[in-house]
Design a protein around this motif. Structure first.
Motif, PDB file in Angstrom:
ATOM      1  N   UNK A 438       0.821  -1.212   0.000  1.00 46.41           N
ATOM      2  CA  UNK A 438       0.000   0.000   0.000  1.00 46.41           C
ATOM      3  C   UNK A 438       0.855   1.262   0.000  1.00 46.41           C
ATOM      4  N   UNK A 439       1.899   1.278   0.846  1.00 49.39           N
ATOM      5  CA  UNK A 439       2.654   2.507   1.077  1.00 49.39           C
ATOM      6  C   UNK A 439       3.734   2.769   0.027  1.00 49.39           C
ATOM      7  N   UNK A 440       4.210   1.745  -0.639  1.00 48.06           N
ATOM      8  CA  UNK A 440       5.326   1.916  -1.566  1.00 48.06           C
ATOM      9  C   UNK A 440       5.040   2.934  -2.671  1.00 48.06           C
ATOM     10  N   UNK A 441       3.875   2.899  -3.349  1.00 48.57           N
ATOM     11  CA  UNK A 441       3.626   3.900  -4.398  1.00 48.57           C
ATOM     12  C   UNK A 441       3.585   5.335  -3.876  1.00 48.57           C
ATOM     13  N   UNK A 442       3.324   5.507  -2.578  1.00 47.08           N
ATOM     14  CA  UNK A 442       3.294   6.848  -1.997  1.00 47.08           C
ATOM     15  C   UNK A 442       4.683   7.373  -1.683  1.00 47.08           C
ATOM     16  N   UNK A 443       5.713   6.536  -1.859  1.00 42.81           N
ATOM     17  CA  UNK A 443       7.078   6.951  -1.566  1.00 42.81           C
ATOM     18  C   UNK A 443       7.498   6.690  -0.141  1.00 42.81           C
ATOM     19  N   UNK A 444       6.689   5.970   0.643  1.00 43.65           N
ATOM     20  CA  UNK A 444       7.038   5.630   2.016  1.00 43.65           C
ATOM     21  C   UNK A 444       7.931   4.390   1.998  1.00 43.65           C
ATOM     22  N   UNK A 445       9.162   4.529   2.515  1.00 43.42           N
ATOM     23  CA  UNK A 445      10.136   3.442   2.483  1.00 43.42           C
ATOM     24  C   UNK A 445      10.361   2.888   3.885  1.00 43.42           C
TER      25      UNK A 445
END
Length: 643
Positions: A438-445
């Protein structure tokens, strides 16, 4: 913000069958409300390209011409007053049924000559400001082609209401990033690699930031040998779709990058800047007493010492983050451009914009918090790249980048077990694998992992994510609120069993009884004025509770009785000639005293004590009646209420 669906499709692999309505629904359910869907094809319905096949003078008007036009089918006669009509030209024809400049086009007679349509100017079509003549296009275009198709306006635009805490969504890449996260894919941001063919930038410009608190980062590039002129059609189309007027190729590029990436840029004419040891000098500082600046809108503004300015060594040249100055604007004579990309303190820009009554696309973003890192850098390179490609410019080598203290990315913890408990979702929906997707496309690493905790590195384009609960909110936004099952609160007692309280059982019976007795129900505010409160005060009453932030004296106290407002309602009716009034109200009254006054006696029945629990709320019913107590009848006299 206006977002082009066609532009989004270039940034993300949206399925062909994904309609604008579906995209709007997905964004809205994820917290980015789509207020409108605008089909530009409908806006330009019945407007086509036409070739002017013949031009004759009007027999009764010297300034009018009678034109024969080919609109892709039958030939039509159109009367036109434009001075630039000529045989063989391709123009834009509005046919009957079209709407141009706010009016419907119909067949008419002009000075006795029939006209079957209207040849249109740029301004009338809403694609420019020129109204000196009709819009003439490339003569190789085919008559009958829909005008919207010719200019690339056959698209759908959505209007997104972006909340103040989401500055990252004020761009097409930001919206594409949201859709990518909702669909579990990645965006395709265009590559940014400007070709550097000029000399070192340090030979051409210098930057001094005197106020690093107000301007934590200031970067610039220099492009020389630019030729100022109209932008290519595709660039004008992009701006037009999003409601931005085309000015010239350099200014249009800065606006394009703003819409694409969300970073406001400014282009200065480098040759009009003051010199610092032979170089174009930039100084970022606060305004000095008595300084003035004429902004691009032609208004001379008296500056406040709190205003952050972009200056050259001699004078102010821009109101930082809001609007540039007229003395350094790009003109048709400009050959060298200094491109500014900076990060300004949001509160500083917000106060300055309000102080000067200026709300611009730049201030709208800066005051919400732009990205001081990746977006700032990529936007600067993107603008330089486009100016080299579209303006014939030569990009100097290197970047001047004043960034004394880097703004680091936050690291926020996320506990899947905690998220599942807060949201009431099955653990598998918020486990590490699911959340990572879920978070990867938002740039959350992922920064690190512990036994039960995942630490996420938050990109600086998301200033709204500060705590674990913010990440939990992101999770439910992307999963969907509709995935949370409806359940009653756990526990015991009447609430858990869904049983009504005694008040809940009594209130409907009271209401039915009062209505059956001929009373009308009133609903009033719980606030009263000191004068109204005094009308119903009796000996021994504690003072009424006062509001800390009252809207005014008339609403400064909490009511101790329902009678105050009911009597006021009776007065309003009587002043309007209504003599027979029966009103009742069921509502809350407030007993007790302010913390600095005498405290009420609280019991366990009254609720919690301590802290702010100095008011006791009680449910009451009250009624007033004036005028005749009995219905009017022929066989008895009217009796007035005696109490």
């Amino acid at each position: 913000m206006r977002v082009s669906i066609a532009w989004l499709r270039e940034l993300i692999d949206l399925p062909v069958e994904a309609s604008a309505g579906e995209i709007a629904e997905r964004l809205t359910t994820a917290g980015l409300e789509v207020e409108a869907v605008d089909d530009l094809t409908a806006t330009y319905a019945n407007i086509v390209l036409a070739r002017i096949t013949a031009v004759q003078p009007h027999p009764k008007a010297n300034k009018l011409s009678v034109c024969e036009v080919d609109g892709g089918g039958e030939r039509l006669q159109v009367v036109c007053g434009a001075p630039n009509v000529k045989q063989g030209a391709i123009a834009v024809l509005a046919l009957p049924g079209a709407h141009v400049a706010g009016r419907a086009i119909e067949p008419v007679e002009l000075r006795g000559v029939a006209s079957a349509g209207m040849l249109c100017s740029e301004k009338e079509l809403g694609v420019g400001d020129d109204q000196s003549g009709i819009l003439l296009l490339d003569e190789s275009l085919v008559p009958g082609t829909p005008f919207c198709q010719t200019l690339g306006l056959d698209s759908v635009v959505i209007e997104v209401a972006v909340t103040p805490n989401r500055p990252d969504a004020l761009s097409h890449i930001g919206i594409a990033r949201e859709l990518a996260a909702l669909r579990g894919i990645r965006i395709k941001a265009p590559p940014v690699v400007p070709a550097e063919r000029g000399g070192p930038i340090d030979d051409a410009a210098s930057v001094t930031v005197a106020d690093t608190k107000g301007c934590p980062r200031y970067a610039c590039r220099v492009v020389e040998g630019v030729e100022i002129g109209p932008s290519p059609a595709w660039l004008r189309q992009r701006l037009q779709r999003c409601g931005v007027r085309s000015i010239n190729n350099v200014v249009d590029i800065t606006n394009f990058v703003l819409l694409e990436r969300g970073q406001p840029l400014h282009a200065f004419d480098a040759d009009r800047l003051g010199r610092d040891r032979g170089r174009a000098g930039i100084v970022v500082r606060r305004a000095e007493p008595g300084e003035k600046l004429t902004t691009l809108d032609g208004i001379e503004r008296a500056l406040d010492p709190e205003d952050l300015l972009i200056c050259d060594p001699d004078r102010p040249i821009a109101l930082a983050g809001i609007m540039g100055g007229a003395a350094s604007e790009v003109t048709p004579r400009t050959t060298a451009v200094l491109i500014e990309s900076a990060y300004f303190l949001p509160s500083l820009i917000r106060r300055a914009a309000r102080r000067h009554g200026l709300h611009t696309e730049a201030s709208h973003r800066f005051e919400r918090g732009c990205d001081p890192n990746r977006t700032l850098e990529e936007s600067l390179h993107r603008a330089a790249q486009l100016m080299a490609e579209l303006c014939g410019g030569v990009v100097r080598r290197g970047v001047i980048d004043v960034y004394p203290k880097k703004i680091e990315q936050r690291v926020v913890q996320f506990r899947p077990a905690r998220a599942a408990a807060v949201l009431g979702l099955p653990p598998k929906m918020v486990n590490e694998a699911a959340i990572g997707t879920l978070f990867s496309p938002l740039g959350l690493e992922v920064a690190s992992r512990d036994a039960e905790v995942i630490h996420f590195r938050i990109p600086t384009w998301r200033p709204d994510i500060e705590r674990e609960v913010d990440l939990i909110e992101e999770a439910v936004r992307l999963i969907g609120m509709d995935k949370i099952a409806e359940t009653l609160p756990r526990g015991s007692g009447r609430m858990a069993r869904g049983e009504p309280s005694p008040i809940d059982r009594v209130e409907p019976l009271v209401r039915e009884s009062m209505l059956a007795a001929g009373f009308d129900e009133a609903v009033s505010l719980a606030f009263v004025s000191p004068r109204e409160d005094a009308l119903c005060r009796t000996a021994g009453d504690l003072p009424a509770l006062a509001m800390r932030n009252a809207l005014g004296e008339e609403q400064s106290l909490l009511r101790r009785t329902l009678l105050v407002r009911l009597l006021a309602a009776v007065g309003v009716n009587q002043r309007r000639g209504v003599e027979d009034v029966r009103l009742f109200e069921i509502g809350t009254v407030f007993e007790g005293a302010n913390p600095d006054g005498a405290a009420p006696r609280l019991t366990d029945r009254d609720g919690p004590t301590g802290g702010d629990a100095f008011a006791i709320e009680r449910q009451r019913v009250a009624a007033v009646a004036v005028g005749g107590a009995d219905p009017v009848a022929f066989d008895c006299a009217q009796r007035a209420y005696d109490f």
